[in-house]
Design an enzyme around this catalytic site. Structure first.
Site, mmCIF file in Angstrom:
data_model
loop_
_atom_site.group_PDB
_atom_site.id
_atom_site.type_symbol
_atom_site.label_atom_id
_atom_site.label_comp_id
_atom_site.label_asym_id
_atom_site.label_seq_id
_atom_site.Cartn_x
_atom_site.Cartn_y
_atom_site.Cartn_z
ATOM 1 N N LYS A 172 0.358 -1.108 -0.125
ATOM 2 C CA LYS A 172 -0.167 0.358 -0.104
ATOM 3 C C LYS A 172 0.757 1.388 -0.486
ATOM 4 O O LYS A 172 0.755 2.037 -0.692
ATOM 5 C CB LYS A 172 -0.902 -0.352 1.142
ATOM 6 C CG LYS A 172 -2.091 -1.293 1.452
ATOM 7 C CD LYS A 172 -3.395 -0.913 1.623
ATOM 8 C CE LYS A 172 -4.647 -1.406 1.632
ATOM 9 N NZ LYS A 172 -4.227 -3.054 1.618
ATOM 10 N N GLU A 189 -9.336 6.415 3.948
ATOM 11 C CA GLU A 189 -10.334 4.983 4.764
ATOM 12 C C GLU A 189 -9.539 4.118 5.258
ATOM 13 O O GLU A 189 -7.861 4.095 4.421
ATOM 14 C CB GLU A 189 -11.464 5.246 3.713
ATOM 15 C CG GLU A 189 -11.419 3.695 2.513
ATOM 16 C CD GLU A 189 -9.894 4.423 1.732
ATOM 17 O OE1 GLU A 189 -9.480 5.186 1.502
ATOM 18 O OE2 GLU A 189 -9.690 3.546 0.857
ATOM 19 N N SER A 230 1.563 -10.197 -0.819
ATOM 20 C CA SER A 230 1.860 -8.685 -0.948
ATOM 21 C C SER A 230 1.674 -7.690 0.923
ATOM 22 O O SER A 230 1.897 -6.969 0.854
ATOM 23 C CB SER A 230 0.040 -8.004 -0.751
ATOM 24 O OG SER A 230 -1.450 -9.262 0.183
HETATM 25 C C1 PLP Z 1 -5.039 -4.127 1.939
HETATM 26 C C2 PLP Z 1 -4.400 -5.174 1.949
HETATM 27 C C3 PLP Z 1 -4.581 -6.312 0.842
HETATM 28 C C4 PLP Z 1 -6.291 -5.988 -0.080
HETATM 29 O O1 PLP Z 1 -6.143 -5.033 -0.848
HETATM 30 P P1 PLP Z 1 -5.804 -4.831 -2.539
HETATM 31 O O2 PLP Z 1 -6.644 -3.624 -2.699
HETATM 32 O O3 PLP Z 1 -6.922 -6.123 -3.106
HETATM 33 O O4 PLP Z 1 -4.602 -4.881 -3.080
HETATM 34 C C5 PLP Z 1 -4.493 -7.587 0.576
HETATM 35 N N1 PLP Z 1 -3.473 -7.884 0.446
HETATM 36 C C6 PLP Z 1 -2.631 -6.664 2.132
HETATM 37 C C7 PLP Z 1 -1.208 -7.294 2.854
HETATM 38 C C8 PLP Z 1 -3.530 -5.623 2.205
HETATM 39 O O5 PLP Z 1 -3.172 -4.750 3.658
#
Ligand code: PLP
Length: 400
Positions: free
Chosen positions: A92, A114, A382
């Protein structure tokens, strides 16, 4: 590439996307659209963006061969794109930095955001501190209770966290409240949106900022294995980490693209957050048209996922379009499967993954045994799972 040249000038990805907002927001969105058009053509902006990604975030993030897990599964080789190693622990921050630099260029001193699980709130509070801006984060009262460590992090970073008491007191309600704030304070305020959704131009600019994930992977994979992977896979909440990996690969033939939604208690239970793979109808939420979980009257239905970051009834418009044109597939992984993959990753690779990312891991773990040992799956890891330890402890009975 022409076929994949979206969105159009009005923000349409096929029939999806667009700008379905109250008139009062149109001025702000037009201003943002015009500024971003200038920025897109300005090499100085991208130079600074990449400087920040390198020196502040720690990019490029490495790609790692999860060899022990691959061997245990006995099929395809699984590789991780390590977004968990970024500053603040997830993908993010890439988007938050891009939008904060935009805000600064537009002379906005105040940013709002948000947040659901709190990861985007933390990323926004981080960049606000980094660039000297005031930061207000809207967060559902229910999520504030569930995610107290992230609330504390935001406060340490100098942000104001506003509890949202309306609706289900979760992410979609926080998004409504952030939009309301934006309408009221348009002159001073920049809205840092946390995923590749919302009204145009957000799905496009968020995608552009997070596409560094796929752009790096396209260089790193040939360095590691001499070619591109056979399959790339990422979890899909609003869809930002997934589109960040997918977008640069859309026009690469032979690469299978798979998005993993949150199957919660299973698609047949109705308790999930999987708008595309459950066959939801098309609707409008938060300013854009996309697949959307709704009842017969078009009211948003309550979602469930073990991972707060995937607990969202909609999905970014580019994913809906990729689904329709057949360039990406979307599947669901339920809570139990994600949790099992979480533990495998901890024990076999020494990496505690985010519960969101564990959905992508679980899908890879399911299909790898059916593939051959010379085939390759690239999973977008992610984020890291430190934020999830209380949830996991509650579910498994392992005491902290
Ligand atoms: C917020 C988040 C997501 C989901 O958000 P996307 O916009 O779909 O990427 C996925 N993995 C992590 C580690 C997150 O913090």
């Amino acid at each position: 590439m022409d076929r994949y040249n979206f969105p159009d000038a009005c923000g349409h990805f096929g029939q999806y996307g667009g700008v379905y907002v109250a008139e009062t927001l149109m001025t702000a969105l037009d201003e943002l659209k015009n500024e971003y058009a200038r920025v897109k053509a300005d090499p100085a902006f991208w130079q600074e963006f990449h400087y920040e990604l390198k020196h502040y975030v720690g990019r490029p993030s490495p790609i790692y061969h999860a060899k022990r897990w691959s061997d245990a599964l006995g099929g395809a080789q699984i590789y991780f794109k390590r977004e968990d190693l970024n500053h603040t622990g997830a993908h993010k921050i890439n988007n938050a930095i891009g939008q904060a630099l935009l805000a600064r260029r537009m002379g906005k001193q105040r940013v709002i955001a948000e947040t659901g699980a709190g990861q985007h709130g933390v990323a926004s509070a981080t960049v606000a501190a980094r660039y000297g801006m005031e930061c207000v984060v809207y967060m559902g009262a229910e999520d504030i209770k569930r995610q107290s460590p992230n609330v504390f992090r935001m406060k340490l970073l100098g942000a104001t966290v506003v509890p949202v008491e309306s609706g289900s007191q979760t992410l979609k309600d926080a998004l409504n409240e952030a939009m309301r704030d934006w309408v009221t304070n348009i002159d001073s305020t920049f809205y840092i949106l946390g995923t590749a959704a919302g009204p145009h131009p957000y799905p496009m600019l968020v995608r552009d900022f997070v596409s560094v994930i796929g752009t790096e992977s396209k260089v790193q994979m040939p360095e590691l294995i001499g070619r591109q992977p056979d399959v790339i896979v990422a979890c899909v909440g609003g869809g930002s980490n997934a589109i960040g990996l997918f977008h640069p690969y859309i026009d690469v033939p032979g690469v299978r693209i798979v998005g993993v939604e949150a199957g919660g208690h299973g698609l047949s239970s109705g308790r999930h957050a999987a708008p595309i793979s459950s066959g939801a109808a098309v609707g409008v939420l938060h300013g854009a048209k996309s697949y959307l979980m709704q009842d017969r009257n078009g009211q948003i239905v309550e979602t469930h996922s073990v991972s707060a970051g995937l607990d969202y009834p909609g999905v970014g418009p580019e994913h809906s379009h990729l689904k329709d044109i057949g360039r990406a597939e979307y599947v669901a992984i339920n809570d139990d499967e994600a949790l099992q993959a979480f533990h495998h990753c901890c024990r076999l690779e020494g990496i505690i993954p985010a519960l969101e990312s564990s959905h992508a891991l679980a899908w890879a773990g399911k299909v790898a045994p059916e593939m051959t040992k010379d085939q390759v799956i690239l999973v977008n890891l992610s984020g890291r799972g430190d934020k999830d330890i209380n949830t996991v402890a509650g579910l498994t009975g392992i005491s902290l």
